[in-house]
Write a protein that holds these residues in place. Structure first.
Motif, PDB file in Angstrom:
ATOM      1  N   SER A 123     -46.364 131.578  72.339  1.00 40.29           N
ATOM      2  CA  SER A 123     -46.119 131.820  73.763  1.00 40.29           C
ATOM      3  C   SER A 123     -47.384 132.295  74.468  1.00 40.29           C
ATOM      4  O   SER A 123     -47.605 131.979  75.641  1.00 40.29           O
ATOM      5  CB  SER A 123     -44.991 132.840  73.944  1.00 40.29           C
ATOM      6  N   THR A 124     -48.217 133.049  73.759  1.00 43.95           N
ATOM      7  CA  THR A 124     -49.482 133.498  74.343  1.00 43.95           C
ATOM      8  C   THR A 124     -50.443 132.333  74.526  1.00 43.95           C
ATOM      9  O   THR A 124     -51.150 132.237  75.532  1.00 43.95           O
ATOM     10  CB  THR A 124     -50.134 134.564  73.443  1.00 43.95           C
ATOM     11  N   ALA A 125     -50.464 131.431  73.540  1.00 44.58           N
ATOM     12  CA  ALA A 125     -51.436 130.341  73.547  1.00 44.58           C
ATOM     13  C   ALA A 125     -51.053 129.191  74.473  1.00 44.58           C
ATOM     14  O   ALA A 125     -51.936 128.473  74.965  1.00 44.58           O
ATOM     15  CB  ALA A 125     -51.614 129.808  72.126  1.00 44.58           C
ATOM     16  N   VAL A 136     -62.233 118.635  67.206  1.00 44.62           N
ATOM     17  CA  VAL A 136     -63.085 119.810  67.405  1.00 44.62           C
ATOM     18  C   VAL A 136     -62.150 121.014  67.459  1.00 44.62           C
ATOM     19  O   VAL A 136     -61.106 120.958  68.118  1.00 44.62           O
ATOM     20  CB  VAL A 136     -63.890 119.699  68.714  1.00 44.62           C
ATOM     21  N   ALA A 137     -62.491 122.108  66.756  1.00 43.24           N
ATOM     22  CA  ALA A 137     -61.593 123.267  66.719  1.00 43.24           C
ATOM     23  C   ALA A 137     -62.381 124.561  66.588  1.00 43.24           C
ATOM     24  O   ALA A 137     -63.471 124.587  66.006  1.00 43.24           O
ATOM     25  CB  ALA A 137     -60.608 123.148  65.551  1.00 43.24           C
ATOM     26  N   ALA A 138     -61.812 125.634  67.123  1.00 41.67           N
ATOM     27  CA  ALA A 138     -62.424 126.962  67.043  1.00 41.67           C
ATOM     28  C   ALA A 138     -61.400 127.968  66.531  1.00 41.67           C
ATOM     29  O   ALA A 138     -60.201 127.841  66.813  1.00 41.67           O
ATOM     30  CB  ALA A 138     -62.943 127.401  68.414  1.00 41.67           C
ATOM     31  N   PRO A 139     -61.857 128.977  65.790  1.00 43.55           N
ATOM     32  CA  PRO A 139     -60.932 129.992  65.286  1.00 43.55           C
ATOM     33  C   PRO A 139     -60.546 130.993  66.367  1.00 43.55           C
ATOM     34  O   PRO A 139     -61.347 131.318  67.248  1.00 43.55           O
ATOM     35  CB  PRO A 139     -61.743 130.675  64.180  1.00 43.55           C
ATOM     36  N   ILE A 140     -59.320 131.472  66.290  1.00 37.52           N
ATOM     37  CA  ILE A 140     -58.838 132.547  67.157  1.00 37.52           C
ATOM     38  C   ILE A 140     -58.923 133.825  66.335  1.00 37.52           C
ATOM     39  O   ILE A 140     -58.187 134.001  65.360  1.00 37.52           O
ATOM     40  CB  ILE A 140     -57.396 132.280  67.616  1.00 37.52           C
ATOM     41  N   VAL A 141     -59.847 134.698  66.702  1.00 40.15           N
ATOM     42  CA  VAL A 141     -60.152 135.882  65.892  1.00 40.15           C
ATOM     43  C   VAL A 141     -59.641 137.133  66.594  1.00 40.15           C
ATOM     44  O   VAL A 141     -60.030 137.427  67.726  1.00 40.15           O
ATOM     45  CB  VAL A 141     -61.668 135.995  65.637  1.00 40.15           C
ATOM     46  N   VAL A 142     -58.764 137.865  65.911  1.00 42.31           N
ATOM     47  CA  VAL A 142     -58.210 139.120  66.430  1.00 42.31           C
ATOM     48  C   VAL A 142     -58.437 140.202  65.385  1.00 42.31           C
ATOM     49  O   VAL A 142     -58.051 140.038  64.227  1.00 42.31           O
ATOM     50  CB  VAL A 142     -56.703 138.989  66.738  1.00 42.31           C
ATOM     51  N   GLY A 143     -59.078 141.279  65.783  1.00 45.98           N
ATOM     52  CA  GLY A 143     -59.326 142.359  64.840  1.00 45.98           C
ATOM     53  C   GLY A 143     -60.189 141.945  63.671  1.00 45.98           C
ATOM     54  O   GLY A 143     -60.035 142.457  62.561  1.00 45.98           O
ATOM     55  N   THR A 146     -60.002 133.370  74.913  1.00 52.81           N
ATOM     56  CA  THR A 146     -58.979 133.765  75.882  1.00 52.81           C
ATOM     57  C   THR A 146     -57.675 134.129  75.176  1.00 52.81           C
ATOM     58  O   THR A 146     -57.051 135.157  75.474  1.00 52.81           O
ATOM     59  CB  THR A 146     -58.726 132.628  76.889  1.00 52.81           C
ATOM     60  N   ILE A 147     -57.253 133.290  74.239  1.00 48.77           N
ATOM     61  CA  ILE A 147     -56.018 133.564  73.495  1.00 48.77           C
ATOM     62  C   ILE A 147     -56.152 134.855  72.700  1.00 48.77           C
ATOM     63  O   ILE A 147     -55.242 135.694  72.691  1.00 48.77           O
ATOM     64  CB  ILE A 147     -55.681 132.390  72.559  1.00 48.77           C
ATOM     65  N   ALA A 148     -57.289 135.028  72.034  1.00 50.17           N
ATOM     66  CA  ALA A 148     -57.499 136.240  71.233  1.00 50.17           C
ATOM     67  C   ALA A 148     -57.426 137.487  72.106  1.00 50.17           C
ATOM     68  O   ALA A 148     -56.821 138.497  71.724  1.00 50.17           O
ATOM     69  CB  ALA A 148     -58.851 136.171  70.524  1.00 50.17           C
ATOM     70  N   GLY A 149     -58.037 137.425  73.291  1.00 55.50           N
ATOM     71  CA  GLY A 149     -58.010 138.573  74.188  1.00 55.50           C
ATOM     72  C   GLY A 149     -56.611 138.910  74.651  1.00 55.50           C
ATOM     73  O   GLY A 149     -56.195 140.074  74.637  1.00 55.50           O
ATOM     74  N   ARG A 150     -55.855 137.896  75.040  1.00 49.43           N
ATOM     75  CA  ARG A 150     -54.492 138.130  75.518  1.00 49.43           C
ATOM     76  C   ARG A 150     -53.574 138.565  74.388  1.00 49.43           C
ATOM     77  O   ARG A 150     -52.743 139.457  74.548  1.00 49.43           O
ATOM     78  CB  ARG A 150     -53.944 136.863  76.174  1.00 49.43           C
ATOM     79  N   PHE A 151     -53.727 137.925  73.235  1.00 52.98           N
ATOM     80  CA  PHE A 151     -52.858 138.238  72.104  1.00 52.98           C
ATOM     81  C   PHE A 151     -53.147 139.636  71.576  1.00 52.98           C
ATOM     82  O   PHE A 151     -52.239 140.387  71.226  1.00 52.98           O
ATOM     83  CB  PHE A 151     -53.055 137.201  71.005  1.00 52.98           C
ATOM     84  N   GLY A 152     -54.434 140.003  71.539  1.00 53.00           N
ATOM     85  CA  GLY A 152     -54.801 141.332  71.070  1.00 53.00           C
ATOM     86  C   GLY A 152     -54.223 142.427  71.941  1.00 53.00           C
ATOM     87  O   GLY A 152     -53.834 143.493  71.459  1.00 53.00           O
TER      88      GLY A 152
END
Length: 250
Positions: free
Chosen positions: A83-85, A200-207, A241-247
Motif C-alpha cells: 500500500s505504501t509503494a 532495471v531495479a533498485a533496492p528499497i532499504v529501510v534501517g 521515496t518508498i523507503a522514506g514513507r515506509f520507514g
C-alpha cells in the motif's frame, strides 16, 4: 518477571553479529562480558539453527546467515509495503510507460508483490505471486547488492542455474554483476530470466536492510544505454521515496 538467561545471551550475540564485519568468539565474549565458553556454545547452537555461520581462516570468525535478513524482509513485507509503494509505482509507470514491479525475497527466490503493466501494446509482464530465481532476476540482484558478501558466496556455492541462454552463471562474472549494481545503485540486465526482456531495479532499504526492490521491465528492443541510465535514476528515486514513507510508518 523471570528472565531466561540463554535466550537473553542469544539475542545479544545476534545483535553483535549484525554489526558490520566478521567477528571472533573472543571479541564477542569481551563485548558482552560473558565467558568465552558460553559464547562458543551459543554460536554453535545458532549455527545449528541456521542463524549464524563460521568463516574459517587463520582464526574462525562469525557472521549472520541470510536467514536473519529474510526474517526482516518478511516482517516488513507484511506491514503495508504494497500500500505504501503503490502510489509511487503508479508514478513510475506513468513516467516510464513501462511495466513496474515490486518484489520481496524468499530464500533464494524473489516473489512478485505487485505489478503494474505498461500501457503500451507490446510490454513485459509478470503476475503478483510469481516466483523468480534470486540470481536470475534484476530485482533479485538489486537485493543482493545490499547484503553481506557471505550471502553472495552462499548463493554461488549452491550453483547458478540458467533460466535462459543469457543468464549469468559464472561465479566471477556474477560477482562482477553484483559489484556493478552496488556501484551504480541499481541493477540491470537483459534476458536473464526471460528472453527479450530488459529490466532495471533498485533496492528499497529501510534501517540498513534491503526489504524489497522496485523495478521496470521493457521489451529489449526498446531499451538503449541512455534509457537504462534514465530508468536507473527513476527506480532509485522511487526506492528512496518508498523507503522514506515506509520507514515513517513502522
Amino acid at each position: 518477571m523471570s528472565v531466561v538467561q540463554s535466550v537473553l545471551t542469544a539475542t545479544r550475540v545476534l545483535e553483535r553479529l549484525s554489526e558490520p564485519g566478521l567477528v571472533g568468539v573472543s571479541e564477542i565474549a569481551r563485548d558482552l562480558g560473558a565467558p568465552k565458553s558460553s559464547v562458543q556454545r551459543m554460536l554453535l547452537t545458532l549455527k545449528e539453527a541456521g542463524w549464524a555461520a563460521d568463516v574459517r581462516g587463520e582464526t574462525t570468525r562469525w557472521t549472520l546467515t541470510p536467514k536473519m535478513f529474510r526474517l526482516g524482509q518478511h516482517h516488513h513485507a507484511g506491514n503495508g509495503l504494497r500500500s505504501t509503494a503503490l502510489p509511487v509505482m503508479e508514478q513510475l509507470r506513468d513516467a516510464t510507460r513501462e511495466t513496474v514491479h515490486l518484489v520481496v525475497q524468499r530464500d533464494d527466490t524473489v516473489v512478485v508483490v505487485e505489478c503494474l503493466d505498461s500501457p503500451q501494446a507490446v510490454r513485459a509482464h509478470v503476475d503478483p505471486g510469481d516466483v523468480l530465481p534470486l540470481h536470475a532476476s534484476t530485482n533479485g540482484r538489486a537485493l543482493l547488492s545490499t547484503q553481506p558478501e557471505q550471502v553472495l558466496r552462499d548463493l554461488i556455492s549452491k550453483g547458478l542455474t540458467a533460466s535462459t541462454p543469457s543468464t549469468v552463471t559464472d561465479p566471477a562474472a556474477f560477482e562482477d554483476v553484483i559489484r556493478r549494481a552496488r556501484e551504480r545503485g541499481f541493477a540491470s540486465g537483459e534476458g536473464q530470466f526471460r528472453d527479450g526482456v530488459h529490466a532495471v531495479a533498485a533496492p528499497i532499504v529501510v534501517g540498513g536492510v534491503g526489504i524489497a526492490s522496485i523495478g521496470v521491465s521493457t521489451p529489449a528492443q526498446r531499451m538503449t544505454p541512455e534509457l537504462e541510465e534514465a530508468f536507473g535514476q527513476y527506480v532509485m528515486d522511487a526506492a528512496r521515496t518508498i523507503a522514506g514513507r515506509f520507514g515513517e510508518d513502522l
